[in-house]
Scaffold this motif. Structure first.
Motif, mmCIF file in Angstrom:
data_model
loop_
_atom_site.group_PDB
_atom_site.id
_atom_site.type_symbol
_atom_site.label_atom_id
_atom_site.label_comp_id
_atom_site.label_asym_id
_atom_site.label_seq_id
_atom_site.Cartn_x
_atom_site.Cartn_y
_atom_site.Cartn_z
ATOM 1 N N LEU A 75 0.748 -1.285 -0.042
ATOM 2 C CA LEU A 75 0.070 0.113 -0.021
ATOM 3 C C LEU A 75 0.816 1.282 -0.130
ATOM 4 O O LEU A 75 0.436 2.351 -0.223
ATOM 5 N N TYR A 111 0.787 1.879 -3.602
ATOM 6 C CA TYR A 111 -0.655 2.456 -3.880
ATOM 7 C C TYR A 111 -0.580 3.791 -3.619
ATOM 8 O O TYR A 111 -1.209 4.567 -4.213
ATOM 9 N N ASP A 112 -0.098 4.133 -2.512
ATOM 10 C CA ASP A 112 -0.298 5.335 -1.777
ATOM 11 C C ASP A 112 0.689 6.716 -2.745
ATOM 12 O O ASP A 112 -0.038 7.462 -3.249
ATOM 13 N N ASN A 124 -1.551 6.832 -6.123
ATOM 14 C CA ASN A 124 -2.854 7.873 -5.655
ATOM 15 C C ASN A 124 -2.333 9.398 -5.468
ATOM 16 O O ASN A 124 -3.189 10.106 -5.996
ATOM 17 N N PRO A 168 -1.563 4.390 7.911
ATOM 18 C CA PRO A 168 -1.767 4.957 6.727
ATOM 19 C C PRO A 168 -2.136 3.896 5.476
ATOM 20 O O PRO A 168 -2.711 4.493 4.468
ATOM 21 N N PHE A 169 -1.905 2.770 5.657
ATOM 22 C CA PHE A 169 -2.175 1.827 4.495
ATOM 23 C C PHE A 169 -3.840 1.770 4.318
ATOM 24 O O PHE A 169 -4.236 1.433 3.484
ATOM 25 N N ARG A 228 -5.999 3.831 5.081
ATOM 26 C CA ARG A 228 -6.320 5.138 4.195
ATOM 27 C C ARG A 228 -6.013 5.080 2.670
ATOM 28 O O ARG A 228 -6.847 5.139 2.009
ATOM 29 N N ALA A 229 -4.825 4.355 2.302
ATOM 30 C CA ALA A 229 -4.394 4.168 1.282
ATOM 31 C C ALA A 229 -5.423 3.236 0.381
ATOM 32 O O ALA A 229 -5.697 3.310 -0.803
#
Lengths: 456, 456
Positions: free
Chosen positions: A424, A427-428, A431, B172-173, B175-176
């Motif tokens: 992630l 992915y973050d 995004n 945070p993941f 959220r991601a």
């Protein structure tokens, strides 16, 4: 057209799970070139015994048996998390407005989160069956380490994992999963091996590499009584174990009255691709069918599309024998901004030979395009794919869009190797539009290829 | 004894997925007490329209229909990730050396990683069908927010998520994932709402709470044209949607010739427990069978076992109507060292009524014992459970060990609601032996219960 209503997800019954692995080499008209020692001698099975369990060394070297029975205890564990579903991507087809019928084999529904468990279980079983008392391995992103931790503890085998230090620090949760399964995880380079201490003495802040981690893991295996080393990709034995993916896929498609026109798999070391295509490649090699087979790799680590078919070491530390394969050179390092896996410099010798002989195609994509495809897929199919798997998604989408142009109702099968829960951070980046692409220059590749061993 | 060979995992065929939800209230001899306004008036369905989509407000209030058809578009998405497998825990049984036959319904095999998707899809569908243009919700640990983000984007509905600030920063993941599904995620308290700005003005470093996040989400829903608020547990409508879990379980067990003697579920707000037990509770209420039903909750947040059956607000901000339920008081906060979910102060009014009427049992466990069970389970069943789900595992293990004592071959069914991929910080604590237990004192509970509204 399918001969029956196709469900969104088709699970075989437990008693339909194949009971033997398929050995692709048995049907290859020409065998891959043999492994060599650094001084050019052909490696014999016995020479691998200090590194691998004997049964696995045999599977690595022996190319004659077409079918190899899956041991009962391995099959019992397969039944805990297999069969994996064959999915019909109705929603993706609709989103693409394609006449193609898209199927994918989803291997992510187990704790390890990927297909890696299929070989981890087998390798741990054989080690236990031979009375070995421990295993060592390396892991980069952590998928293989997680799968092996799960398998090793199941058989009561202690496991030592050397995890590339930068990953160890960036992915503490991957470490936590492995520790939950009782693995001992060291950041590599570590002070637990000669090679690690030597590297740390020269550079205390060394952040590690897969090559260093492999060297540490092999050192421990060779120097600890009862221990052996295991590896999650590239090897012939791994492709053998992963044939379960393709065999299940083929049975499920047969039940639906379908046969793929195109089979798409992501390709790093080749473990998934080799397993997925196995029975279809058999059809191709024996003249029964002629599906297209497409390997998809990252543009930042393009071993098939830009590498050289040559003898090379399997590791950066040059502790392994030499294998004939497509390689970027064992010193090649993909850019640090490359988010996903598929970072290996070489490619399975079996797949390399098949590619060299024109039996399959290869294509590379840049990572932002791959994440575009991943997100498009996740939004309609409700599975968050691993970045590695997303390479295959991108390949399948492009093939489906080509069908839209031509109006052809092709059947596309691709391998969805795992989930992206541990990716992630990537992915973050995607995004937040901070992800960038990287393609090595010709000069970069020439530099690492110029260091190939002069042999073979 | 089962009448057929029991596979490790039984997947129903797609055409065996139930096409209607079961409404438990239709068979309850006494209904839960009605919702009240803070001044003691009975809440009417229409009063909920500004907050919920009309169809959902109707499902929330109407208690007469026994079966409610699952809309075709919802069923189409269910078919993408359902049926979920009914698993026979052969390896756990062997590890426990119990004569009991243990089954679990595993809801974690979808991107949201939990059963929450079952209701998220339904709630997003109804909002879309009524022409609404957006949704708002809150999320603590992130499981519900993830599921809703997935469902909302599928129907093209913008989603605003208020995520408790401490979770937003620590996870945070999570959220991601939500952002990958196009949700707009704010750390709560935020400067996007009146209530958020008020709290930040008084305390710029406020780290948030579920109560504050609910208040922000409701404010946005009520003040933004076309928006409504959605909630992932506690509500009658959520239990209705989650009945799919129990209905599938019952069909699968019937195919095996089995009926559970004991059904075990973890209980936070009650969404999973209420769904899992629904058709079995129907048998109990209608005299067809008499299985034991066991709710398992954390000792740190023990609403059923130590709470009071009373009218209370559903949120800490007191913006909701009052519901009659087992509650610890809406101001109750479980200790920060409590790792898992199940942190809600109250309990589904339906389940509260059933418990109050003696239809089910409840038990609480401390978290280290729950993680012991989680690890034991993960090692043999190869699924890493969410800490919430692990409460049910612990309950099932203890029941199976009791069978070992008595020699009884009981059939135990428990709900495995989700995976623990996003809870590895907690597993890490457990592995490092830094996890501690916490039980609120009687004085703690008296203090929060003394603030219950004086009504009903």
């Amino acid at each position: 057209m399918p001969t029956t209503t196709v469900p969104h997800r088709l699970y075989l019954r437990e008693d339909e799970i194949p009971t033997a692995w398929y050995n692709l080499r048995a049907d290859m008209p020409e065998q891959p070139d043999p492994m060599l020692t650094p001084d050019g001698q052909i490696v014999q099975e016995e020479m691998l015994y200090p590194i691998f369990a004997k049964a696995l060394a045999h599977q690595e070297m022996d190319a004659t048996d077409r079918w190899i029975d899956i041991p009962g205890e391995v099959l019992d564990i397969y039944k805990v998390y297999r069969p994996s579903p064959l999915c019909r991507a109705y929603d993706l087809e609709k989103a693409l407005d394609t006449p193609a019928r898209i199927y994918y084999k989803f291997e992510g529904n187990n704790t390890s989160g990927s297909h890696k468990l299929n070989s981890a279980v087998a390798q741990a079983y054989y080690a236990k069956a031979e009375g070995l008392t421990g295993l060592s391995t390396e892991t980069g992103a952590g998928q293989w380490g997680t799968a092996l931790a799960e398998a090793a503890q199941y058989f009561g085998l202690p496991l030592i994992v050397y995890m590339v230090k930068v990953s160890y620090e960036q992915k503490p949760f991957r470490r936590a999963v492995m520790e939950t399964f009782d693995a001992k995880v060291f950041a590599s380079p570590s002070d637990t091996t000669e090679v690690g201490r030597r590297i740390l003495a020269a550079d205390p802040n060394n952040s590690g590499s897969l090559g260093t981690a492999i060297s540490e893991a092999i050192e421990v295996a060779v120097s600890t009584p009862g221990y052996r080393y295991v590896l999650g990709s590239v090897l012939n034995q791994v492709l053998l174990h992963q044939s379960i993916i393709g065999l299940e896929s083929k049975i499920a498609l047969e039940q639906l009255g379908e046969y793929p026109d195109i089979i798409v798999g992501c390709a790093g070391g080749g473990s998934n691709l080799g397993g997925l295509i196995a029975p279809f490649m058999q059809d191709k090699l024996t003249g029964k069918a002629d599906p297209r087979i497409l390997a998809v790799e990252p543009a930042s680590c393009p071993s098939l599309t830009r590498g050289r078919y040559a003898y090379d070491f399997a590791d950066a530390g040059h502790m392994t024998p030499l294998a004939k394969m497509y390689t970027l050179g064992s010193g090649f390092k993909p850019s640090a901004n490359h988010a996903g896996g598929l970072r290996y410099h070489g490619m399975s010798p079996i797949l390399s030979k098949l590619y060299h002989d024109g039996r399959m195609e290869a294509r590379s994509y840049e990572q932002t395009a791959v994440f575009d495809a991943a997100k498009k897929f996740a939004k309609v199919e409700t599975i968050l794919p691993a970045p590695e798997s997303a390479h295959a998604i991108k390949g399948a989408i492009d093939e489906a869009l080509a069908c839209k142009e031509t109006g052809e109702e092709k059947v596309i099968l691709f391998g969805l190797t795992g989930t992206g829960y541990f990716d992630l951070a990537a992915y973050d980046q995607y995004n937040n539009h901070t992800m960038t692409d990287y393609i090595p220059t010709d000069e970069d590749l020439e530099a690492s290829l110029s260091l190939l061993p002069q042999i073979g």
